[in-house]
Structure formats: C-alpha cells, structure tokens
Scaffold this active site. Structure first.
Site, PDB file in Angstrom:
ATOM      1  N   SER A 257       1.047  -1.580   0.308  1.00 15.58           N
ATOM      2  CA  SER A 257       0.292   0.048   0.189  1.00 15.58           C
ATOM      3  C   SER A 257       0.911   1.739   0.009  1.00 15.58           C
ATOM      4  O   SER A 257       2.071   1.243  -0.199  1.00 15.58           O
ATOM      5  CB  SER A 257      -0.984   0.036   1.608  1.00 15.58           C
ATOM      6  OG  SER A 257      -0.001   0.495   2.571  1.00 15.58           O
ATOM      7  N   LYS A 258       0.010   2.478   0.062  1.00 16.90           N
ATOM      8  CA  LYS A 258       0.797   3.971  -0.304  1.00 16.90           C
ATOM      9  C   LYS A 258       1.540   4.088   1.227  1.00 16.90           C
ATOM     10  O   LYS A 258       2.879   4.168   1.487  1.00 16.90           O
ATOM     11  CB  LYS A 258      -0.010   4.523   0.109  1.00 16.90           C
ATOM     12  CG  LYS A 258      -0.493   4.495  -1.601  1.00 16.90           C
ATOM     13  CD  LYS A 258      -1.155   6.347  -1.821  1.00 16.90           C
ATOM     14  CE  LYS A 258      -1.505   6.861  -3.184  1.00 16.90           C
ATOM     15  NZ  LYS A 258      -2.092   7.461  -3.784  1.00 16.90           N
ATOM     16  N   ARG A 259       1.635   3.114   2.478  1.00 17.33           N
ATOM     17  CA  ARG A 259       2.015   3.304   3.702  1.00 17.33           C
ATOM     18  C   ARG A 259       3.231   2.249   3.744  1.00 17.33           C
ATOM     19  O   ARG A 259       4.064   2.740   4.053  1.00 17.33           O
ATOM     20  CB  ARG A 259       1.473   3.125   4.557  1.00 17.33           C
ATOM     21  CG  ARG A 259       1.026   1.487   4.549  1.00 17.33           C
ATOM     22  CD  ARG A 259       0.190   1.240   5.970  1.00 17.33           C
ATOM     23  NE  ARG A 259      -0.334  -0.431   5.335  1.00 17.33           N
ATOM     24  CZ  ARG A 259       0.636  -0.972   7.092  1.00 17.33           C
ATOM     25  NH1 ARG A 259       1.795  -0.812   7.290  1.00 17.33           N
ATOM     26  NH2 ARG A 259       0.347  -2.459   6.467  1.00 17.33           N
ATOM     27  N   HIS A 260       3.731   1.441   2.578  1.00 16.74           N
ATOM     28  CA  HIS A 260       4.656   1.310   2.666  1.00 16.74           C
ATOM     29  C   HIS A 260       5.581   2.175   1.280  1.00 16.74           C
ATOM     30  O   HIS A 260       7.813   1.395   0.914  1.00 16.74           O
ATOM     31  CB  HIS A 260       4.736  -0.419   1.769  1.00 16.74           C
ATOM     32  CG  HIS A 260       4.303  -1.129   2.660  1.00 16.74           C
ATOM     33  ND1 HIS A 260       2.803  -1.748   2.108  1.00 16.74           N
ATOM     34  CD2 HIS A 260       4.305  -1.682   4.140  1.00 16.74           C
ATOM     35  CE1 HIS A 260       2.314  -2.108   3.117  1.00 16.74           C
ATOM     36  NE2 HIS A 260       3.253  -2.348   4.108  1.00 16.74           N
ATOM     37  N   GLY A 261       5.420   2.599   0.252  1.00 17.11           N
ATOM     38  CA  GLY A 261       5.948   3.887  -0.826  1.00 17.11           C
ATOM     39  C   GLY A 261       5.689   3.869  -2.027  1.00 17.11           C
ATOM     40  O   GLY A 261       6.199   4.418  -2.478  1.00 17.11           O
TER      41      GLY A 261
END
Length: 504
Positions: A257-261
């Site tokens: 997801s976006k939290r992983h970059g």
C-alpha cells in the site's frame, strides 16, 4: 512452445497504474523481447461507469517513460485491432450467444434486490456467497426472450454454466497443476445488463482472437483461472500458457500500500527516479538472474529473462532499495548524461535556476556521488543562487550539537549556547585567513584552515561544520571547499561575515 511468442498487457483504465500493474507489463514485455516476439497493449474498458480517459493516457505514458514500446496497441495499431474492448463488442456477443445455444451459458433476469436477499440468506446460513442458479434451467431461448417471474428485471445478464460436480484442473507455469472444486464455483456473469462483457469472457475471447501465446498477469487473477479454463473448453479455444506472477508485499509482509512507499510510476518520475533504475528494480520483484546479481542493464535483462527464473514466493517492495538502485544508476552516469537528465528534470519540474552549462559542469561532480533522487539536487546546490537565510542555532547543528539538531528538527526554540563568543572567534580567524589567500583553490583553503584548527585547538568537525552552514545555509551540502570555489571568493567571504554578524 508456440511458433510466435505474443504477450499482452491488458489494463483497465479506471485509475493510475500501480507498481504491480506495471511490473506485469514489464515481465510480459521482457519475455516477448527475449524471444523476438510481439508485445501487445489492449485497453480493457468494458467498465464504462468507471472509465477514465486520463487513466488511459497515464497507462500509455507510463509504458513510454519506461521504454516498453508496443508492437501492437491503441497508439500504433495492428492487424488484430481494434485494441479497445469497447470497440470489440460484436466478438463478445457472438461468443456469448454461441455458448447459450450450446447449453453452456444462460440468460438470467434476477433483480439486484433478489440477489441481495439470496446473499443475506447465505450469510445467515454461514455459506459462501454465490449465485443460487435460479435461472439456470429456465428456457428463455437463445435470444433471451423475457418471461415474467417473481424477482425479475427486464435487463438480463448472461451467466456461464459451471459444472456442478467434479473439479476444474488448470495449469500455471509457476504453480503447476491446480485443482478447484466445481461445487464451490458459482455461475458467473459473462455479459452485463448493459451488453458489455465482464473481464472473464472478454479476456478469453480477445486472447484467442489476438493469438496471445502467454498470459503473464498478477497473482490476484489466479482465482479467475478455473472460470477462464472452462470458457476456453466451452468455446473449444486453444489455451495460452498462463503465468501468474508472485504477489508484491510491503517490507512488513502485508499487502502493498502507499504506507510502504508504493506509488504510481509517475510519482517516482516526479521525485527524480530514472526509468532505467525503475526497470531494474521492478524486474527483481519476482524474477532473478541468480542469487547475487542486482544491477542488470536493460540489454542484459532482455538476454537473460526467462519464465523459469520467476519465483512463486511473494516479492518484497522496499522503497529504500529502490532509492539505492536509483543512486547507483545516477552515479554510473557520465557527467554529461547526469547534467542532461538533471536539466530535463528541472525543466519538467519547473525548478527555477539560471546555471550556465559551464557552471553545471563544475557543480555536477560535487552532487552526483551523493544523489539518490534528482529532486534532492536543487536543495543541495540552491545556495549557489541568491541569498541564504538560517537561524543562528543552525551553526551549532552544523557542528554536531545534539541539542541544537533536536531543536531544529522539532521546531522548538533554544538559547544560543554560551560558547558563542568562541565560535564567533573561530569564524573571524577563518575569515582573516581566507582573505589572505592568493589563490581561491580547494587545497589552499583547506590547508590554511587546518592550520587555524591547530592554532585554535578546535576540531575539524566543529569549524568546518560551522563554515558549511555559513556558506550554504544547511548542515548537508556538497563538499565544502569545492562549493566555496564555485561560489567564489567574494560571496564566500561575504557569507562568513554574515555568520559572524549573527553572533554579535
């Protein structure tokens, strides 16, 4: 193996393509190029309610930026076109009607309200959700002649008639033989009430019509394979070779997801990532040359890429690793190529600068070795243009004072340390020493200030750290003395004087 390798990338233009989506395109492209085959782009735009023209353009632009050229597709045409599914409806209708006539599909007039009640009842019984085959044995005729019945709607769909017993056994190159219990697979919709096909029917019909030899797609489509396998059997189509690529996870082994970059390739492009680095990084998300090689050029990837080297284990997306790749590719550029890419990036990014080509040639070597992304460069060298401003406490941050660094990081105020007069003296002596230099050269500046350090009894980290802030306004910058040389004698001495004035 088929006589002609033909792979395809078939995205839905409902949003900006994500990393996993582009990884599938890259693998399909590499396999086609390795085998001197064709790479086809097909736009699967049957979901008209969610169709986004900007998303379609972003898909094509993403491929173009990475250099994944089409042999056939919406931009270049080809003998198997059109390459938008919305322009191929007659093909899907013909296949669907044939399946109805052959008793392998049927019209369904169940309303959304009735289907909702069925799902609620299944949930209450703790059964897996699925169609209850209400219309399976009703005779609406080959053309779907509508007859009223309770819970019906005038806008019918066409469902595929899955076997009620036995197993569907399909083959995937990576996972081998896979079996699904047919009783767990419901009769799925092939043609929607608006006349557009679902992915299941359209992808099978198009892959057959376009003579696709290998379907390389994400692991998330593996659950659809038994449905597609049955459609191939019912239509008596020769099946392509299926390759379901390993799922991509974040560093914590959870769904990416976006939290992983994770971001779209355009976001990475805007940050100053190089297409070459992105390709190298994406290629290693599920494929490997061996257990040690990481940096692989595009020609080497094309030469070496085989399906046999694709693993089944989840691939891990690590943005820090991507930055490492990008830094390596930036450092391996020639000085001229680095300047060209940097200038192009600044122009696209609309970064204001007035550096001449000769000025850039002098600056580039100072920052190239320490740059991971092109968007970092301007912050490193912006001190060379215009005036600089910084709070006095930053001089201590530059000298390594932990309290000062913490205060700046947290945005809190602290008083100037008591040794301010001493630091002011260091800067004054340095200024006097530099003013006496005959030549404004790196070595001469460093040698003279090393003598100052020895005479004052301070440490290089302290004096050079304070001077770095005085010259650049920041605690991180290109090497100090080459920066002073490029800035010039007059501006360098002026900035040291300004730093001294801050401590008066």
């Amino acid at each position: 193996m088929p006589s002609k390798i033909r792979t395809r990338y078939a995205p839905s233009p409902t949003g900006i393509p994500h990393i996993g989506n582009i990884r599938s395109a890259l693998f399909a492209w590499l396999y086609a190029r390795h085998n001197n085959g064709d790479f086809i782009v097909r736009i699967e735009d049957t979901d008209q309610a969610r169709y986004d023209a900007d998303a379609e353009r972003a898909i094509i632009d993403s491929l173009n930026w990475l250099g994944l050229n089409q042999d056939e597709g919406p931009d270049v045409g080809g003998q198997y076109g059109p390459y938008h599914q919305s322009k191929r409806l007659d093909l899907y209708s013909e296949a669907a009607i044939q399946l109805v006539k052959d008793g392998r599909a049927y019209y369904c007039y169940c309303s959304s309200e009735r289907l909702g009640e069925v799902r609620k009842a299944q949930q209450a019984r703790k059964e897996p959700p699925g169609y209850d085959n209400h219309c399976r044995d009703m005779d609406f005729g080959a053309n779907g002649d509508f007859t009223q019945f309770e819970g019906s709607t005038k806008n019918g769909v066409i469902r595929f008639k899955m076997p009620l017993e036995g197993v569907t056994t399909a083959h995937d190159i990576i996972r081998g033989e896979i079996a699904w219990e047919n009783q767990l697979l419901d009769d799925f919709v092939m043609v929607k009430s608006d006349g557009f096909p679902t992915y299941h029917l359209a992808s099978v019909v198009d892959d057959h019509a376009m003579e696709i030899s290998h379907v390389l797609r994400g692991d998330e489509w593996l659950a659809s394979l038994p449905r597609h396998w049955q459609i191939y059997n019912a239509l008596e189509y020769e099946k392509p070779i299926f390759v379901h690529l390993p799922i991509i996870l974040g560093t914590d082994k959870s769904k990416l997801s976006k939290r992983h970059g994770a971001a779209s390739v355009f976001e990475y492009k805007d940050q100053g990532f190089l297409a070459e680095a992105m390709i190298n990084f994406l290629a290693l998300l599920g494929w490997s040359l061996d257990d040690r090689t990481e940096l692989i050029s595009l020609p080497e990837l094309i030469e070496s890429f085989t399906i046999e080297r694709i693993g089944s284990s989840p691939a891990i997306f690590n943005v820090d690793k991507l930055e490492w790749f990008n830094g390596m590719y930036i450092r391996n550029l020639s000085n001229g190529d680095f300047i060209e890419k940097l200038s192009s990036f600044w122009q696209t990014d609309q970064t204001p600068n007035s550096f001449s080509s000769s000025h850039l040639e002098a600056i580039a070597p100072l920052v190239q070795e320490r740059t991971k992304k092109l968007n970092e460069v301007w912050n490193q060298i912006s001190f060379l243009e215009g005036d600089i401003e910084y709070p006095p406490i930053r001089l201590w941050s530059g000298m390594g004072d932990k309290k000062a660094q913490r205060a700046e990081r947290d945005g809190t105020h602290i008083e100037i340390p008591e040794n301010a007069p001493e630091v002011r003296n260091w800067l004054s002596v340095s200024l006097n020493t530099l003013e006496q230099l005959n030549e404004w050269e790196d070595e001469a500046m460093e040698e003279s200030l090393q003598i100052v350090i020895s005479n004052l009894g301070t440490k290089p980290r302290q004096l050079f750290g304070a001077l770095r802030v005085a010259i650049t306004g920041g605690v991180v910058s290109p090497p100090l003395f080459p920066s002073m040389k490029i800035l010039g004698r007059e501006k360098s001495l002026q900035r040291i004087s300004q730093a001294i004035a801050l401590l008066d």
